[in-house]
Design an enzyme around this catalytic site. Structure first.
Site, PDB file in Angstrom:
ATOM      1  N   GLU A 278      51.555  45.651  50.948  1.00  0.00           N
ATOM      2  CA  GLU A 278      52.318  46.697  51.648  1.00  0.00           C
ATOM      3  C   GLU A 278      53.484  47.204  50.817  1.00  0.00           C
ATOM      4  O   GLU A 278      53.925  48.333  50.990  1.00  0.00           O
ATOM      5  CB  GLU A 278      52.860  46.147  52.979  1.00  0.00           C
ATOM      6  CG  GLU A 278      52.090  46.679  54.166  1.00  0.00           C
ATOM      7  CD  GLU A 278      52.635  46.227  55.508  1.00  0.00           C
ATOM      8  OE1 GLU A 278      51.899  46.377  56.480  1.00  0.00           O
ATOM      9  OE2 GLU A 278      53.775  45.733  55.603  1.00  0.00           O
ATOM     10  N   HIS A 299      32.484  28.407  44.278  1.00  0.00           N
ATOM     11  CA  HIS A 299      31.062  28.343  44.623  1.00  0.00           C
ATOM     12  C   HIS A 299      30.605  29.589  45.362  1.00  0.00           C
ATOM     13  O   HIS A 299      29.501  29.629  45.904  1.00  0.00           O
ATOM     14  CB  HIS A 299      30.799  27.086  45.460  1.00  0.00           C
ATOM     15  CG  HIS A 299      31.154  25.840  44.703  1.00  0.00           C
ATOM     16  ND1 HIS A 299      30.216  25.065  44.062  1.00  0.00           N
ATOM     17  CD2 HIS A 299      32.355  25.268  44.427  1.00  0.00           C
ATOM     18  CE1 HIS A 299      30.823  24.056  43.453  1.00  0.00           C
ATOM     19  NE2 HIS A 299      32.130  24.168  43.656  1.00  0.00           N
ATOM     20  N   LYS A 412      47.203  54.090  63.327  1.00  0.00           N
ATOM     21  CA  LYS A 412      47.855  54.016  64.647  1.00  0.00           C
ATOM     22  C   LYS A 412      47.794  55.373  65.345  1.00  0.00           C
ATOM     23  O   LYS A 412      47.466  55.451  66.524  1.00  0.00           O
ATOM     24  CB  LYS A 412      49.323  53.600  64.500  1.00  0.00           C
ATOM     25  CG  LYS A 412      49.526  52.164  64.087  1.00  0.00           C
ATOM     26  CD  LYS A 412      51.011  51.828  64.165  1.00  0.00           C
ATOM     27  CE  LYS A 412      51.304  50.516  63.489  1.00  0.00           C
ATOM     28  NZ  LYS A 412      52.726  50.304  63.281  1.00  0.00           N
TER      29      LYS A 412
END
Ligand code: PA5
Length: 424
Positions: A278, A299, A412
């Site tokens: 951010e 792995h 948003k």
């Protein structure tokens, strides 16, 4: 103090290391931080923590520990990741501790919320609801749901089990908590969400988990003093410089993998990803932060790291081992493991780090190594501060504002429009 070792980066840089241009940018970045602009309140938080506020936090934590089986910590992003990271690291264990810390409001899963409601029905619980803006949808929805259960269970006494951590002057949570008359803690106005772990945002849940928050702040204050000095002897400068030298203005390594060598560090990785992602990812720039749980991810993602696109660099974070557990001797040796008998598991883990570093470097991946000494509250406090400082320096050096997050608003706005929120 944290040590930054960039010997695994030098073979990948032209010249003898980060150049003087970069050093000048870091110097300017550090001066800018010290000048104390908006959202730089985290810089001197550890050394300026007030005794009265700490006492109030500790008293609230003691009450929660006494009257609650569960502390429900409701928050998202910077309003929960730091606490989750610290409590996973400093209060680990397979037994459910009392109080058990459960994190909610960090997503919108109805299925999880329903399961949690069922789980809490016959438990004594309290809620710490955390939101700086006080208006974030995910925690607001969760708070409405779980406050309902609290009121059903405790009636008028429910308010005594709610702790709200929010801004001193603004937001719906401030209004709601005033109406409720619950205990309230303040997030300082000059500290942004992802830099807030050492404010009540992190300190209340961490103290409720039984961690010594004075020791956490002491470690952070030591880091504050040590990292205030300019120059490449400052490990935060060196880490920021190595990252930016590798990124090379966007022409070089674009992805950083934080390699974590203990499973309990997983959420420290999540906190770190938010902090760096951010703070740096804007204006078409930024190193993409990802994390690896090692050795497990060798792995799964190990193949890509060794031989995939050469966009990556790694940062290994190492804490000194705390366990004396050794590989047992077996007279039959059917598994052929007796060559390790008597060796500590942690020695095997450290050897895996060295082997991985050598392999990945030979595959063309630069490796930075960060060592934090033994893991405890003090060293974790120092590490959190170290990352905050490195991140702010690195973001300023790359020419972006470390303290805003304009991109978070886009989803948003769309969500509110689609959900029919008034005004959208
Ligand atoms: O760093 C930030 O400011 C954000 O990522 C916030 O932590 C996150 O969005 C939660 O915001 P709030 O605490 O206002 O609910």
């Amino acid at each position: 103090m944290i040590k930054t070792d960039i010997s695994g980066v030098l073979p990948f840089l032209p010249g003898a290391g980060p150049d003087s241009e970069l050093e000048k940018k870091l110097e300017a970045a550090h001066k800018r931080l010290e000048a104390g602009g908006e959202f730089t309140g985290w810089l001197h938080l550890p050394s300026r923590a007030g005794a009265a506020e700490l006492k109030r936090l500790q008293d609230a934590a003691a009450k929660i520990r006494e009257d609650s089986d569960v502390l429900l910590v409701i928050g998202i992003g910077g309003s929960y990741l730091g606490a989750k990271a610290a409590t996973d690291l400093l209060a680990p264990g397979f037994d459910k501790p009392k109080p058990e810390l459960i994190y909610a409001g960090n997503g919108l899963s109805g299925a999880r919320a329903s399961r949690l409601l069922d789980y809490l029905k016959d438990k004594d619980f309290s809620i710490n609801v955390i939101s700086k803006s006080g208006t974030t949808t995910e925690p607001a929805v969760a708070f409405r749901i779980f406050k309902g259960l609290l009121e059903e269970k405790y009636g008028a006494a429910a308010a005594g089990r709610v702790y709200a951590t929010t801004d001193a002057e603004r937001g719906a949570l401030l209004r709601l908590s005033s109406e409720l008359g619950c205990e309230r803690f303040v997030i300082p106005p000059d500290v942004g969400g992802r830099y807030s772990v050492l404010t009540p945002v992190g300190l209340l849940p961490i103290a409720a988990a039984g961690v010594d928050i004075n020791a956490l702040l002491k470690g952070a204050a030591e880091a504050e003093a040590a990292l205030s000095v300019g120059g490449m002897d400052n490990p935060a400068w060196l880490y920021a410089a190595a990252r930016q030298a590798l990124y090379d203005g966007g022409r070089g390594r674009k992805i950083e993998l934080l390699g974590l060598w203990e499973p309990e560090f997983r959420f420290l990785g999540e906190w770190w990803k938010q902090l760096f992602g951010e703070s740096e990812g804007k204006e078409g720039k930024g190193i993409f932060p990802a994390s690896l749980e090692l050795t497990a991810d060798l792995h799964s993602l190990g193949q890509y790291v060794q031989e995939g696109e050469r966009l990556l660099f790694e940062t290994f974070l190492w804490a000194e081992p705390a366990s004396a557990l050794r590989v047992p001797f077996d007279p039959r040796d059917a598994d052929g493991l007796n060559y390790l008998a008597g060796m500590s598991i942690d020695r095997v883990n450290r050897t895996a780090l060295e082997a991985t570093k050598e392999a990945h470097m030979s595959g063309g991946v630069p490796v930075i190594e960060l060592s934090m000494g033994e893991l405890n509250a003090e060293s974790l406090g120092a590490l959190l501060y170290f990352f905050e400082m490195s991140c702010a320096l690195s973001a300023y050096a790359s020419g972006v504002d470390p303290f805003d997050q304009p991109g978070v608003e886009a989803y948003k706005r769309n969500m509110f429009r689609l959900l029919g929120k008034p005004g959208f």
